[in-house]
Write a protein that holds these residues in place. Structure first.
Motif, PDB file in Angstrom:
ATOM      1  N   LEU A 146     -53.894 -46.178 -36.458  1.00  0.00           N
ATOM      2  CA  LEU A 146     -54.609 -45.248 -36.142  1.00  0.00           C
ATOM      3  C   LEU A 146     -54.130 -43.852 -36.584  1.00  0.00           C
ATOM      4  O   LEU A 146     -54.991 -43.102 -36.975  1.00  0.00           O
ATOM      5  N   VAL A 147     -53.040 -43.823 -36.891  1.00  0.00           N
ATOM      6  CA  VAL A 147     -52.576 -42.703 -37.459  1.00  0.00           C
ATOM      7  C   VAL A 147     -52.701 -42.487 -39.063  1.00  0.00           C
ATOM      8  O   VAL A 147     -53.474 -41.359 -39.483  1.00  0.00           O
ATOM      9  N   LYS A 148     -52.812 -43.712 -39.625  1.00  0.00           N
ATOM     10  CA  LYS A 148     -53.238 -43.659 -41.038  1.00  0.00           C
ATOM     11  C   LYS A 148     -54.756 -43.418 -41.162  1.00  0.00           C
ATOM     12  O   LYS A 148     -55.005 -42.574 -42.384  1.00  0.00           O
ATOM     13  N   LYS A 149     -55.598 -43.935 -40.359  1.00  0.00           N
ATOM     14  CA  LYS A 149     -56.941 -43.503 -40.566  1.00  0.00           C
ATOM     15  C   LYS A 149     -57.486 -42.084 -40.270  1.00  0.00           C
ATOM     16  O   LYS A 149     -58.053 -41.405 -40.888  1.00  0.00           O
ATOM     17  N   GLY A 150     -56.495 -41.487 -39.072  1.00  0.00           N
ATOM     18  CA  GLY A 150     -56.745 -40.189 -38.914  1.00  0.00           C
ATOM     19  C   GLY A 150     -56.412 -39.245 -40.081  1.00  0.00           C
ATOM     20  O   GLY A 150     -57.145 -38.260 -40.390  1.00  0.00           O
ATOM     21  N   LEU A 151     -55.334 -39.485 -40.741  1.00  0.00           N
ATOM     22  CA  LEU A 151     -54.821 -38.785 -41.974  1.00  0.00           C
ATOM     23  C   LEU A 151     -55.690 -38.821 -43.235  1.00  0.00           C
ATOM     24  O   LEU A 151     -55.875 -37.924 -43.801  1.00  0.00           O
ATOM     25  N   ARG A 152     -56.202 -40.048 -43.306  1.00  0.00           N
ATOM     26  CA  ARG A 152     -57.020 -40.349 -44.583  1.00  0.00           C
ATOM     27  C   ARG A 152     -58.325 -39.712 -44.360  1.00  0.00           C
ATOM     28  O   ARG A 152     -58.965 -39.279 -45.123  1.00  0.00           O
ATOM     29  N   ASP A 153     -58.829 -39.685 -43.113  1.00  0.00           N
ATOM     30  CA  ASP A 153     -60.169 -39.140 -42.907  1.00  0.00           C
ATOM     31  C   ASP A 153     -60.113 -37.538 -43.184  1.00  0.00           C
ATOM     32  O   ASP A 153     -61.157 -36.905 -43.667  1.00  0.00           O
ATOM     33  N   HIS A 154     -59.179 -36.799 -42.857  1.00  0.00           N
ATOM     34  CA  HIS A 154     -58.973 -35.564 -42.975  1.00  0.00           C
ATOM     35  C   HIS A 154     -58.147 -35.004 -44.111  1.00  0.00           C
ATOM     36  O   HIS A 154     -58.587 -33.821 -44.386  1.00  0.00           O
ATOM     37  N   PHE A 155     -57.121 -35.770 -44.548  1.00  0.00           N
ATOM     38  CA  PHE A 155     -56.717 -35.395 -45.846  1.00  0.00           C
ATOM     39  C   PHE A 155     -56.579 -36.489 -46.972  1.00  0.00           C
ATOM     40  O   PHE A 155     -55.689 -37.269 -47.205  1.00  0.00           O
ATOM     41  N   PRO A 156     -57.999 -36.364 -47.611  1.00  0.00           N
ATOM     42  CA  PRO A 156     -58.167 -37.504 -48.672  1.00  0.00           C
ATOM     43  C   PRO A 156     -57.028 -37.481 -49.506  1.00  0.00           C
ATOM     44  O   PRO A 156     -57.121 -38.435 -50.489  1.00  0.00           O
ATOM     45  N   GLY A 157     -56.309 -36.538 -49.946  1.00  0.00           N
ATOM     46  CA  GLY A 157     -55.580 -36.483 -51.165  1.00  0.00           C
ATOM     47  C   GLY A 157     -54.364 -37.012 -50.927  1.00  0.00           C
ATOM     48  O   GLY A 157     -53.264 -36.914 -51.728  1.00  0.00           O
ATOM     49  N   ILE A 158     -53.883 -37.465 -49.427  1.00  0.00           N
ATOM     50  CA  ILE A 158     -52.428 -37.622 -49.034  1.00  0.00           C
ATOM     51  C   ILE A 158     -52.117 -39.220 -49.230  1.00  0.00           C
ATOM     52  O   ILE A 158     -52.729 -39.908 -49.430  1.00  0.00           O
ATOM     53  N   GLN A 159     -50.886 -39.165 -49.609  1.00  0.00           N
ATOM     54  CA  GLN A 159     -50.150 -40.596 -49.827  1.00  0.00           C
ATOM     55  C   GLN A 159     -49.324 -40.957 -48.739  1.00  0.00           C
ATOM     56  O   GLN A 159     -48.678 -40.264 -48.046  1.00  0.00           O
ATOM     57  N   ILE A 160     -49.833 -42.246 -48.174  1.00  0.00           N
ATOM     58  CA  ILE A 160     -49.140 -42.755 -47.006  1.00  0.00           C
ATOM     59  C   ILE A 160     -48.194 -43.805 -47.233  1.00  0.00           C
ATOM     60  O   ILE A 160     -48.666 -44.772 -47.648  1.00  0.00           O
ATOM     61  N   GLU A 161     -47.062 -43.709 -46.600  1.00  0.00           N
ATOM     62  CA  GLU A 161     -46.076 -44.935 -46.612  1.00  0.00           C
ATOM     63  C   GLU A 161     -45.777 -45.211 -45.075  1.00  0.00           C
ATOM     64  O   GLU A 161     -46.173 -44.218 -44.198  1.00  0.00           O
ATOM     65  N   GLU A 162     -45.504 -46.522 -44.962  1.00  0.00           N
ATOM     66  CA  GLU A 162     -45.344 -46.855 -43.522  1.00  0.00           C
ATOM     67  C   GLU A 162     -44.078 -47.748 -43.244  1.00  0.00           C
ATOM     68  O   GLU A 162     -43.668 -48.398 -44.310  1.00  0.00           O
ATOM     69  N   ALA A 163     -43.354 -47.583 -42.156  1.00  0.00           N
ATOM     70  CA  ALA A 163     -42.313 -48.498 -41.737  1.00  0.00           C
ATOM     71  C   ALA A 163     -42.399 -49.007 -40.179  1.00  0.00           C
ATOM     72  O   ALA A 163     -42.956 -48.374 -39.614  1.00  0.00           O
ATOM     73  N   VAL A 164     -41.945 -50.437 -40.008  1.00  0.00           N
ATOM     74  CA  VAL A 164     -42.017 -50.915 -38.788  1.00  0.00           C
ATOM     75  C   VAL A 164     -40.767 -50.560 -37.927  1.00  0.00           C
ATOM     76  O   VAL A 164     -41.066 -50.815 -36.613  1.00  0.00           O
ATOM     77  N   ASN A 165     -39.884 -49.738 -38.360  1.00  0.00           N
ATOM     78  CA  ASN A 165     -38.959 -49.289 -37.319  1.00  0.00           C
ATOM     79  C   ASN A 165     -38.116 -48.219 -38.198  1.00  0.00           C
ATOM     80  O   ASN A 165     -38.244 -48.129 -39.247  1.00  0.00           O
TER      81      ASN A 165
END
Length: 302
Positions: A18-37
């Motif tokens: 949900l967060v990744k989609k929201g960020l990519r939709d509004h900030f197309p130049g952003i680089q997203i990393e993720e962690a499970v904890n």
């Protein structure tokens, strides 16, 4: 120019998506990393610092508060914006996070608009918003994707932490349920327990818990002007037992249907899927099921 990077930390896959989609939709130049904890995030941050951290509070192995405290002790991370994404709206939790050095809060459940506003404000304070805007496609600029944030203008860009609206409303409701909410719950179809469902934007719906499992809950709520939406994130405050224990369960609405077989049904039946994998919460639900206050299996006609 290097890309602006954000680390999204949450043990629930649905929330991260949900967060990744929201960020990519509004900030197309952003680089997203993720962690499970928090522990995985700590390992990643040791290797590669980021420009912004969006982190859940309640996670196995290492909580968001523990990760925040660790970040503030690291030379490369002590001034990196850290936004806590949480359903904990209680004053003592907010104070704890502020003392640990949190930059801002996003209350669960949240809307895309709330997420984008908080991220823009954090990146603006860190001097990264301009770099992000420069990496966006021209059409984003023309449609106002990076327009001035009115919230920042109102606060004068100050670094003071504001308590999110949704948890504040929810905290007030926990202190003493409004008469209208009590009346609504009293006239609801009979069920196995009661709770409150918090939707993005601050709406709070009293609900009857018809059935409960470790993965989902079947709820009945009174129809209002604010209709719950399928796949919308929400928080279920579940209060059961003589000790009035409360669990805040994060999740999303998997299905919404009329409870009565007529178009003007006064009641709605919701299937609420849990995304929490927190051992304490799962243990709490297990105890509720074992106690017999809720059904082990769904039977909507009960």
């Amino acid at each position: 120019m290097s890309k602006v990077s954000v680390l999204v930390v949450d043990d629930a896959t649905f929330i991260r998506d949900l967060v990744k989609k929201g960020l990519r939709d509004h900030f197309p130049g952003i680089q997203i990393e993720e962690a499970v904890n928090g522990r995985k995030a700590q390992q990643m941050l040791t290797r590669q610092p980021v420009d912004l951290i969006l982190c859940d509070w309640e996670m196995p192995e290492m909580s968001g508060l523990e990760l925040l405290s660790w970040c503030r002790e690291q030379e490369t991370l002590k001034i990196v914006p850290f936004i806590m994404v949480t359903s904990r709206g209680d004053k003592e939790n907010v104070v704890q996070a502020i003392q640990a050095g949190v930059s801002d809060f996003i209350g669960k459940p949240f809307s895309n608009e709330q997420l984008v506003t908080k991220v823009k404000k954090a990146l603006s304070r860190a001097g990264k918003l301009q770099a992000l805007a420069a990496s966006a496609p021209p059409k984003m600029l023309s449609t106002g994707g990076f327009a001035n944030d009115s919230l920042s203008a109102l606060t004068g860009g100050k670094a003071a932490v504001a308590k999110p609206a949704a948890p504040a409303v929810a905290a007030a409701a926990f202190a003493g349920k409004p008469a209208a909410a009590k009346a609504s719950a009293a006239s609801a179809p009979s069920g196995r327990g009661q709770g409150q469902l918090r939707l993005p934007g601050g709406a709070i719906l009293s609900c009857v818990i018809k059935a409960l499992s470790l993965k989902e809950a079947l709820l009945v709520v009174k129809r209002t002007e604010v209709l719950p939406q399928v796949l919308e994130s929400a928080v279920l405050d579940l209060e059961q037992g003589e000790a009035a224990e409360t669990a805040r369960l994060n999740g999303y609405l998997h299905a919404v249907a009329a409870f009565e077989p007529k178009p003007d049904s006064e009641w709605l039946q919701l299937t609420f899927k849990f995304v929490d994998r927190d051992p304490q919460k799962l243990d709490y639900i297990s105890r509720l099921i074992a106690r017999g206050t809720v059904q082990k299996h769904f039977s909507p006609g009960a």
